[in-house]
Design a protein around this motif. Structure first.
Motif, PDB file in Angstrom:
ATOM      1  N   SER A  49      38.702  58.680  -0.608  1.00 37.22           N
ATOM      2  CA  SER A  49      39.693  58.301  -1.619  1.00 37.22           C
ATOM      3  C   SER A  49      39.137  57.254  -2.576  1.00 37.22           C
ATOM      4  N   GLN A  50      38.398  56.289  -2.040  1.00 34.96           N
ATOM      5  CA  GLN A  50      37.777  55.276  -2.902  1.00 34.96           C
ATOM      6  C   GLN A  50      36.790  55.920  -3.866  1.00 34.96           C
ATOM      7  N   THR A  51      36.042  56.877  -3.364  1.00 38.23           N
ATOM      8  CA  THR A  51      35.059  57.562  -4.213  1.00 38.23           C
ATOM      9  C   THR A  51      35.748  58.291  -5.356  1.00 38.23           C
ATOM     10  N   PHE A  52      36.757  59.094  -5.028  1.00 35.17           N
ATOM     11  CA  PHE A  52      37.434  59.854  -6.077  1.00 35.17           C
ATOM     12  C   PHE A  52      38.195  58.941  -7.038  1.00 35.17           C
ATOM     13  N   SER A  53      38.745  57.861  -6.535  1.00 37.34           N
ATOM     14  CA  SER A  53      39.430  56.912  -7.407  1.00 37.34           C
ATOM     15  C   SER A  53      38.441  56.284  -8.393  1.00 37.34           C
ATOM     16  N   ALA A  54      37.264  55.925  -7.907  1.00 41.23           N
ATOM     17  CA  ALA A  54      36.242  55.351  -8.794  1.00 41.23           C
ATOM     18  C   ALA A  54      35.769  56.368  -9.819  1.00 41.23           C
ATOM     19  N   LEU A  55      35.642  57.628  -9.400  1.00 41.94           N
ATOM     20  CA  LEU A  55      35.173  58.679 -10.308  1.00 41.94           C
ATOM     21  C   LEU A  55      36.233  59.126 -11.311  1.00 41.94           C
ATOM     22  N   ALA A  56      37.472  58.723 -11.109  1.00 43.63           N
ATOM     23  CA  ALA A  56      38.563  59.158 -11.983  1.00 43.63           C
ATOM     24  C   ALA A  56      38.479  58.561 -13.385  1.00 43.63           C
ATOM     25  N   ASP A  57      37.745  57.489 -13.542  1.00 45.12           N
ATOM     26  CA  ASP A  57      37.675  56.804 -14.838  1.00 45.12           C
ATOM     27  C   ASP A  57      36.438  57.241 -15.624  1.00 45.12           C
ATOM     28  N   PRO A  58      36.613  57.635 -16.886  1.00 43.91           N
ATOM     29  CA  PRO A  58      35.464  58.096 -17.683  1.00 43.91           C
ATOM     30  C   PRO A  58      34.414  57.015 -17.937  1.00 43.91           C
ATOM     31  N   THR A  59      34.820  55.766 -18.016  1.00 40.34           N
ATOM     32  CA  THR A  59      33.847  54.689 -18.210  1.00 40.34           C
ATOM     33  C   THR A  59      32.924  54.599 -17.008  1.00 40.34           C
ATOM     34  N   ARG A  60      33.503  54.654 -15.810  1.00 39.15           N
ATOM     35  CA  ARG A  60      32.687  54.575 -14.598  1.00 39.15           C
ATOM     36  C   ARG A  60      31.798  55.807 -14.446  1.00 39.15           C
ATOM     37  N   ARG A  61      32.309  56.978 -14.830  1.00 40.57           N
ATOM     38  CA  ARG A  61      31.469  58.182 -14.777  1.00 40.57           C
ATOM     39  C   ARG A  61      30.293  58.058 -15.741  1.00 40.57           C
TER      40      ARG A  61
ATOM     41  N   ARG B  89      19.964  41.503 -12.868  1.00 40.56           N
ATOM     42  CA  ARG B  89      20.800  42.054 -11.806  1.00 40.56           C
ATOM     43  C   ARG B  89      20.785  43.574 -11.902  1.00 40.56           C
ATOM     44  N   PRO B  90      19.760  44.203 -11.331  1.00 36.15           N
ATOM     45  CA  PRO B  90      19.667  45.661 -11.443  1.00 36.15           C
ATOM     46  C   PRO B  90      20.717  46.369 -10.589  1.00 36.15           C
ATOM     47  N   CYS B  91      21.271  47.419 -11.154  1.00 38.59           N
ATOM     48  CA  CYS B  91      22.205  48.286 -10.443  1.00 38.59           C
ATOM     49  C   CYS B  91      21.497  49.611 -10.196  1.00 38.59           C
ATOM     50  N   GLU B  92      21.868  50.229  -9.095  1.00 42.86           N
ATOM     51  CA  GLU B  92      21.234  51.484  -8.718  1.00 42.86           C
ATOM     52  C   GLU B  92      22.297  52.395  -8.098  1.00 42.86           C
ATOM     53  N   ILE B  93      22.206  53.675  -8.389  1.00 43.32           N
ATOM     54  CA  ILE B  93      23.159  54.653  -7.853  1.00 43.32           C
ATOM     55  C   ILE B  93      22.854  54.898  -6.373  1.00 43.32           C
ATOM     56  N   LYS B  94      23.902  55.103  -5.585  1.00 41.16           N
ATOM     57  CA  LYS B  94      23.747  55.448  -4.168  1.00 41.16           C
ATOM     58  C   LYS B  94      24.147  56.909  -4.001  1.00 41.16           C
ATOM     59  N   ALA B  95      23.192  57.763  -3.860  1.00 41.93           N
ATOM     60  CA  ALA B  95      23.436  59.204  -3.826  1.00 41.93           C
ATOM     61  C   ALA B  95      24.184  59.661  -2.579  1.00 41.93           C
ATOM     62  N   ASP B  96      24.052  58.936  -1.474  1.00 38.82           N
ATOM     63  CA  ASP B  96      24.709  59.355  -0.229  1.00 38.82           C
ATOM     64  C   ASP B  96      26.220  59.489  -0.379  1.00 38.82           C
ATOM     65  N   THR B  97      26.833  58.535  -1.053  1.00 39.96           N
ATOM     66  CA  THR B  97      28.289  58.565  -1.229  1.00 39.96           C
ATOM     67  C   THR B  97      28.705  59.756  -2.077  1.00 39.96           C
ATOM     68  N   LEU B  98      27.950  60.042  -3.122  1.00 38.21           N
ATOM     69  CA  LEU B  98      28.245  61.201  -3.961  1.00 38.21           C
ATOM     70  C   LEU B  98      28.054  62.503  -3.175  1.00 38.21           C
ATOM     71  N   LYS B  99      27.057  62.523  -2.307  1.00 33.36           N
ATOM     72  CA  LYS B  99      26.813  63.708  -1.495  1.00 33.36           C
ATOM     73  C   LYS B  99      27.985  63.960  -0.548  1.00 33.36           C
ATOM     74  N   ASP B 100      28.528  62.903   0.034  1.00 31.08           N
ATOM     75  CA  ASP B 100      29.687  63.055   0.928  1.00 31.08           C
ATOM     76  C   ASP B 100      30.865  63.689   0.187  1.00 31.08           C
ATOM     77  N   ALA B 101      31.119  63.239  -1.050  1.00 32.36           N
ATOM     78  CA  ALA B 101      32.213  63.809  -1.843  1.00 32.36           C
ATOM     79  C   ALA B 101      31.919  65.258  -2.209  1.00 32.36           C
ATOM     80  N   ALA B 102      30.679  65.538  -2.584  1.00 34.73           N
ATOM     81  CA  ALA B 102      30.296  66.911  -2.936  1.00 34.73           C
ATOM     82  C   ALA B 102      30.405  67.833  -1.730  1.00 34.73           C
ATOM     83  N   ASP B 103      29.994  67.354  -0.555  1.00 35.29           N
ATOM     84  CA  ASP B 103      30.102  68.158   0.660  1.00 35.29           C
ATOM     85  C   ASP B 103      31.562  68.465   0.981  1.00 35.29           C
ATOM     86  N   TRP B 104      32.431  67.476   0.792  1.00 40.42           N
ATOM     87  CA  TRP B 104      33.856  67.693   1.053  1.00 40.42           C
ATOM     88  C   TRP B 104      34.420  68.767   0.109  1.00 40.42           C
ATOM     89  N   MET B 105      34.046  68.684  -1.168  1.00 36.69           N
ATOM     90  CA  MET B 105      34.535  69.659  -2.142  1.00 36.69           C
ATOM     91  C   MET B 105      33.948  71.047  -1.882  1.00 36.69           C
TER      92      MET B 105
END
Length: 90
Positions: free
Chosen positions: A6-18, A69-85
């Motif tokens: 739910s946290q993942t999809f809520s974060a992805l719901a915003d176009p700025t964050r995407r 302050r470098p930011c980096e994407i964490k692919a594991d969390t996205l993979k979990d959401a993709a696997d669920w879908m």
């Protein structure tokens, strides 16, 4: 108990964050680099709040190297959401 999906999809719901995730898919970026395209329409504190949502959802990590302050994407969390879908796509 935290519902990470739910946290993942809520974060992805915003176009700025995407858009920020799209930038990070190309490699690490500083907070100021991520904020730059949005500063015409929102304040730096608003951009920082978006980054905190992404970080709390486990979609990015933010480290500190001196003033950078470098930011980096964490692919594991996205993979979990993709696997669920994927189970519903089939």
């Amino acid at each position: 108990m935290v519902d990470t999906l739910s946290q993942t999809f809520s974060a992805l719901a915003d176009p700025t964050r995407r858009s920020m995730l799209a930038r990070l898919s190309k490699g690490k970026a500083s907070v100021s680099e991520l904020a730059e395209p949005f500063l015409r329409d929102m304040s730096l504190p608003a951009v920082t709040k978006h980054l905190k949502v992404l970080e709390r959802a486990g979609l990015i990590t933010k480290t500190r190297k001196a003033q950078w302050r470098p930011c980096e994407i964490k692919a594991d969390t996205l993979k979990d959401a993709a696997d669920w879908m994927e189970q519903y796509r089939e």
